[in-house]
Write an enzyme that holds these catalytic residues in place. Structure first.
Site, PDB file in Angstrom:
ATOM      1  N   ASP A  21       0.831  -1.203   0.000  1.00  0.00           N
ATOM      2  CA  ASP A  21       0.000   0.000   0.000  1.00  0.00           C
ATOM      3  C   ASP A  21       0.869   1.259   0.000  1.00  0.00           C
ATOM      4  O   ASP A  21       1.971   1.264   0.550  1.00  0.00           O
ATOM      5  CB  ASP A  21      -0.885  -0.030   1.259  1.00  0.00           C
ATOM      6  CG  ASP A  21      -2.103   0.866   1.119  1.00  0.00           C
ATOM      7  OD1 ASP A  21      -2.300   1.450   0.038  1.00  0.00           O
ATOM      8  OD2 ASP A  21      -2.863   0.979   2.096  1.00  0.00           O
ATOM      9  N   ASN A  69     -10.596  -2.721  -6.441  1.00  0.00           N
ATOM     10  CA  ASN A  69      -9.778  -1.750  -7.174  1.00  0.00           C
ATOM     11  C   ASN A  69     -10.392  -1.350  -8.529  1.00  0.00           C
ATOM     12  O   ASN A  69     -10.001  -0.339  -9.119  1.00  0.00           O
ATOM     13  CB  ASN A  69      -8.346  -2.265  -7.392  1.00  0.00           C
ATOM     14  CG  ASN A  69      -7.492  -2.256  -6.135  1.00  0.00           C
ATOM     15  OD1 ASN A  69      -6.552  -3.038  -5.997  1.00  0.00           O
ATOM     16  ND2 ASN A  69      -7.795  -1.356  -5.194  1.00  0.00           N
TER      17      ASN A  69
HETATM   18  C1  FPP Z   1      -1.907   0.031  -3.441  1.00  0.00           C
HETATM   19  O1  FPP Z   1      -1.433   1.348  -3.321  1.00  0.00           O
HETATM   20  C2  FPP Z   1      -1.301  -0.626  -4.597  1.00  0.00           C
HETATM   21  C3  FPP Z   1      -1.976  -1.183  -5.629  1.00  0.00           C
HETATM   22  C4  FPP Z   1      -3.435  -1.252  -5.733  1.00  0.00           C
HETATM   23  C5  FPP Z   1      -1.255  -1.776  -6.774  1.00  0.00           C
HETATM   24  C6  FPP Z   1      -0.084  -2.628  -6.390  1.00  0.00           C
HETATM   25  C7  FPP Z   1       0.628  -3.051  -7.596  1.00  0.00           C
HETATM   26  C8  FPP Z   1       1.965  -3.047  -7.737  1.00  0.00           C
HETATM   27  C9  FPP Z   1       2.922  -2.632  -6.709  1.00  0.00           C
HETATM   28  C10 FPP Z   1       2.556  -3.556  -8.989  1.00  0.00           C
HETATM   29  C11 FPP Z   1       2.852  -5.026  -8.846  1.00  0.00           C
HETATM   30  C12 FPP Z   1       3.247  -5.558 -10.112  1.00  0.00           C
HETATM   31  C13 FPP Z   1       3.109  -6.839 -10.502  1.00  0.00           C
HETATM   32  C14 FPP Z   1       3.634  -7.198 -11.808  1.00  0.00           C
HETATM   33  C15 FPP Z   1       2.455  -7.862  -9.702  1.00  0.00           C
HETATM   34  P1  FPP Z   1      -2.463   2.551  -3.477  1.00  0.00           P
HETATM   35  O2  FPP Z   1      -2.529   2.917  -4.913  1.00  0.00           O
HETATM   36  O3  FPP Z   1      -3.759   2.169  -2.844  1.00  0.00           O
HETATM   37  O4  FPP Z   1      -1.761   3.684  -2.663  1.00  0.00           O
HETATM   38  P2  FPP Z   1      -2.488   4.883  -1.890  1.00  0.00           P
HETATM   39  O5  FPP Z   1      -3.202   4.251  -0.726  1.00  0.00           O
HETATM   40  O6  FPP Z   1      -1.348   5.735  -1.480  1.00  0.00           O
HETATM   41  O7  FPP Z   1      -3.417   5.544  -2.844  1.00  0.00           O
END
Ligand code: FPP
Length: 242
Positions: A21, A69
């Site tokens: 996250d 998501n």
């Molecule tokens: C949450 O942070 C993250 C995600 C929903 C996406 C996670 C994906 C990756 C790290 C890429 C992984 C890649 C592969 C190929 C598996 P957020 O966007 O919710 O962060 P925020 O809470 O700060 O908005």
């Protein structure tokens, strides 16, 4: 490493799961588009894989995309799908070299042909690797996983294959995406949030939790080792006395 080494860690840890996250906040705090944070998040996944390999972890699970998501802005969802397609295929040679088998905890329904193709390609190319299994939860929701398992058992019961009195935890477990995989010993969540967000609800029954304020793109091999060291200090009793 700050005064710790792998010998300090709890022996016997087999499975670490991670809620990655904070990518969005990492990007926006730098005046970047949220997708830039996700691309940096891929770097952090590489660090976590390397740290897990060095620690002899057998299973590493990462939460890449939840069912919830889909409710994000279209450009972010499309950007993430493009990132999955590109990265998953590109990483295959390096994963094979490291001995990492990849499996997806995934409802493939609702994903594009391109994404499904790259998941299938990655699973089949890395299927022979034996050093570590990387489980990627993508289009995943734990409640949905449990409901699917219940439906599969209900269908067998309706067909007379099982009787309701035969239904037990083992049978339900065998119908989850994680069938035959040990439950996570440790669940790490970055970015300061302290909740499970529909991740591995069944499997987390006795997991230890580790919350850190570090945003996922800043999560390094050292951060992973710190989490393992903290795990090593926990007393696990599984509901029993010591
Ligand atoms: C949450 O942070 C993250 C995600 C929903 C996406 C996670 C994906 C990756 C790290 C890429 C992984 C890649 C592969 C190929 C598996 P957020 O966007 O919710 O962060 P925020 O809470 O700060 O908005």
């Amino acid at each position: 490493m700050h005064g710790s080494n792998f010998n300090d860690m709890e022996n016997g840890i087999r499975h670490v799961a991670v809620i990655m996250d904070g990518n969005g906040r990492w990007a926006t705090s730098r005046g970047l588009e949220r997708i830039e944070g996700h691309y940096r998040g891929v770097e952090a996944v590489r660090h976590a894989i390397n740290a897990a390999l060095k620690a002899g972890i057998e299973y590493l699970t990462i939460y890449a995309f939840s069912k919830e998501n889909w409710g994000r802005r279209k450009d972010e969802v499309n950007g993430l799908m493009e990132l999955f397609c590109k990265t998953i295929s590109l990483e295959v040679p390096s994963l094979i070299e490291k001995g990492v088998r990849v499996r997806f905890l995934c409802d493939r329904v609702g994903l594009s042909e391109d994404v499904v193709g790259s998941l299938d390609y990655c699973e089949s190319k890395t299927g022979h690797c034996e050093r570590m299994t990387l489980l990627v939860a993508l289009n995943y929701g734990a409640r949905d996983e449990i409901v699917s398992a219940v439906k599969a058992i209900a269908a067998k019961a309706a067909g007379g294959e099982v009787s309701p009195s035969d239904i037990d935890e083992k049978m339900l477990e065998s119908c989850l995406y994680t069938a035959a995989i040990p439950d996570p010993d440790l669940i790490i969540r970055t970015s300061g949030e302290q909740r499970l967000s529909n991740f591995l609800l069944w499997q987390a029954a006795y997991s230890e939790f580790y919350f850190t304020p570090v945003l996922w793109p800043d999560f390094t091999e050292e951060s992973f080792r710190e989490a393992l060291c903290e795990f090593g200090r926990r007393k696990r009793r599984f509901g029993k006395t010591e």
